[in-house]
Design a protein around this motif. Structure first.
Motif, PDB file in Angstrom:
ATOM      1  N   CYS A   1      31.416  17.725  -8.759  1.00 61.87           N
ATOM      2  CA  CYS A   1      30.789  16.417  -8.711  1.00 61.87           C
ATOM      3  C   CYS A   1      29.282  16.322  -9.480  1.00 61.87           C
ATOM      4  CB  CYS A   1      30.552  16.095  -7.209  1.00 61.87           C
ATOM      5  SG  CYS A   1      29.714  14.525  -6.937  1.00 61.87           S
ATOM      6  N   PRO A   2      29.268  15.289 -10.404  1.00 58.93           N
ATOM      7  CA  PRO A   2      28.356  15.147 -11.063  1.00 58.93           C
ATOM      8  C   PRO A   2      26.919  14.596 -10.156  1.00 58.93           C
ATOM      9  CG  PRO A   2      29.550  13.727 -11.730  1.00 58.93           C
ATOM     10  CD  PRO A   2      30.434  14.612 -10.820  1.00 58.93           C
ATOM     11  N   GLU A   3      27.317  14.144  -9.175  1.00 60.31           N
ATOM     12  CA  GLU A   3      26.255  13.346  -8.259  1.00 60.31           C
ATOM     13  C   GLU A   3      25.855  14.360  -7.109  1.00 60.31           C
ATOM     14  OE1 GLU A   3      25.429  10.529  -9.339  1.00 60.31           O
ATOM     15  OE2 GLU A   3      26.668   9.860 -10.400  1.00 60.31           O
TER      16      GLU A   3
ATOM     17  N   ALA B   1      27.238  15.225  -4.765  1.00 62.26           N
ATOM     18  CA  ALA B   1      27.699  14.479  -3.184  1.00 62.26           C
ATOM     19  C   ALA B   1      28.229  15.420  -2.578  1.00 62.26           C
ATOM     20  CB  ALA B   1      28.425  13.365  -3.611  1.00 62.26           C
ATOM     21  N   LEU B   2      28.712  16.415  -2.746  1.00 65.00           N
ATOM     22  CA  LEU B   2      29.349  17.464  -1.924  1.00 65.00           C
ATOM     23  C   LEU B   2      28.693  18.602  -1.800  1.00 65.00           C
ATOM     24  CD1 LEU B   2      32.927  16.661  -3.683  1.00 65.00           C
ATOM     25  CD2 LEU B   2      31.825  15.518  -1.545  1.00 65.00           C
TER      26      LEU B   2
ATOM     27  N   GLY C   1      38.535   4.820  -5.129  1.00 67.58           N
ATOM     28  CA  GLY C   1      38.394   5.924  -6.051  1.00 67.58           C
ATOM     29  C   GLY C   1      37.184   6.959  -5.545  1.00 67.58           C
ATOM     30  N   TYR C   2      36.635   6.365  -4.252  1.00 64.92           N
ATOM     31  CA  TYR C   2      35.411   7.216  -3.923  1.00 64.92           C
ATOM     32  C   TYR C   2      35.772   8.206  -2.913  1.00 64.92           C
ATOM     33  CZ  TYR C   2      32.468   3.545  -5.580  1.00 64.92           C
ATOM     34  OH  TYR C   2      31.752   2.931  -6.425  1.00 64.92           O
TER      35      TYR C   2
ATOM     36  N   GLY D   1      32.070   7.886  -7.149  1.00 71.13           N
ATOM     37  CA  GLY D   1      33.559   7.482  -7.511  1.00 71.13           C
ATOM     38  C   GLY D   1      34.034   8.344  -9.010  1.00 71.13           C
ATOM     39  N   HIS D   2      33.471   9.141  -9.324  1.00 66.63           N
ATOM     40  CA  HIS D   2      34.066   9.998 -10.429  1.00 66.63           C
ATOM     41  C   HIS D   2      35.130  10.818 -10.588  1.00 66.63           C
ATOM     42  CE1 HIS D   2      29.986   9.402 -12.525  1.00 66.63           C
ATOM     43  NE2 HIS D   2      29.476   9.908 -11.446  1.00 66.63           N
ATOM     44  N   ALA D   3      35.509  11.252  -9.300  1.00 65.25           N
ATOM     45  CA  ALA D   3      36.885  11.469  -8.727  1.00 65.25           C
ATOM     46  C   ALA D   3      37.226  12.846  -9.385  1.00 65.25           C
ATOM     47  CB  ALA D   3      38.074  10.716  -9.395  1.00 65.25           C
ATOM     48  N   ARG D   4      36.027  13.521  -9.776  1.00 61.32           N
ATOM     49  CA  ARG D   4      36.240  14.927 -10.281  1.00 61.32           C
ATOM     50  C   ARG D   4      36.642  15.882  -9.110  1.00 61.32           C
ATOM     51  NH1 ARG D   4      31.581  15.597 -14.736  1.00 61.32           N
ATOM     52  NH2 ARG D   4      31.785  13.691 -15.806  1.00 61.32           N
ATOM     53  N   CYS D   5      36.059  15.828  -7.950  1.00 61.92           N
ATOM     54  CA  CYS D   5      36.488  16.493  -6.725  1.00 61.92           C
ATOM     55  C   CYS D   5      37.996  16.583  -6.509  1.00 61.92           C
ATOM     56  CB  CYS D   5      35.740  15.938  -5.658  1.00 61.92           C
ATOM     57  SG  CYS D   5      35.804  14.169  -5.186  1.00 61.92           S
TER      58      CYS D   5
ATOM     59  N   LEU E   1      40.619  10.574  -2.128  1.00 62.75           N
ATOM     60  CA  LEU E   1      39.836   9.425  -2.439  1.00 62.75           C
ATOM     61  C   LEU E   1      40.482   8.175  -1.706  1.00 62.75           C
ATOM     62  CD1 LEU E   1      40.119  10.116  -6.323  1.00 62.75           C
ATOM     63  CD2 LEU E   1      38.376  10.833  -4.817  1.00 62.75           C
TER      64      LEU E   1
HETATM   65 FE1  F3S Z   1      34.142  13.160  -5.988  1.00 66.82          FE
HETATM   66 FE2  F3S Z   1      32.478  11.007  -5.606  1.00 66.82          FE
HETATM   67 FE3  F3S Z   1      31.803  13.289  -6.801  1.00 66.82          FE
HETATM   68  S1  F3S Z   1      34.798  10.815  -5.951  1.00 66.82           S
HETATM   69  S2  F3S Z   1      33.239  13.916  -7.847  1.00 66.82           S
HETATM   70  S3  F3S Z   1      32.127  13.020  -4.587  1.00 66.82           S
HETATM   71  S4  F3S Z   1      30.920  11.294  -7.220  1.00 66.82           S
END
Ligand code: F3S
Length: 62
Positions: free
Chosen positions: A54-56, A58-59, A30-31, A12-16, A26
């Protein structure tokens, strides 16, 4: 180009969404809610920037 969204990794960092709002939507918490699938050619550059933000990690774009 294909987008792969790893929902288990999203925190849920929402940077994407901040970087590429036309690609990454989102949910109410916020995910990321955008589904994996084909990215329109016109949005590929934006999608890459959003995925990189995305710091995780995830994308994935490929
Ligand atoms: Fe987006 Fe989730 Fe990454 S909201 S920035 S994919 S942690």
């Amino acid at each position: 180009m294909q987008l792969h969204v790893d929902n288990d990794s999203c925190q849920g960092h929402a940077r994407c969404n901040a970087v590429a709002p036309e690609v990454f939507e989102l949910d109410d918490l916020g995910y990321v809610s955008t589904a994996s699938g084909e990215i329109p050619v016109a949005l590929e550059a934006q999608a890459k920037k959003g995925a990189s933000a995305c710091p995780e990690r995830a994308l994935k774009i490929g």
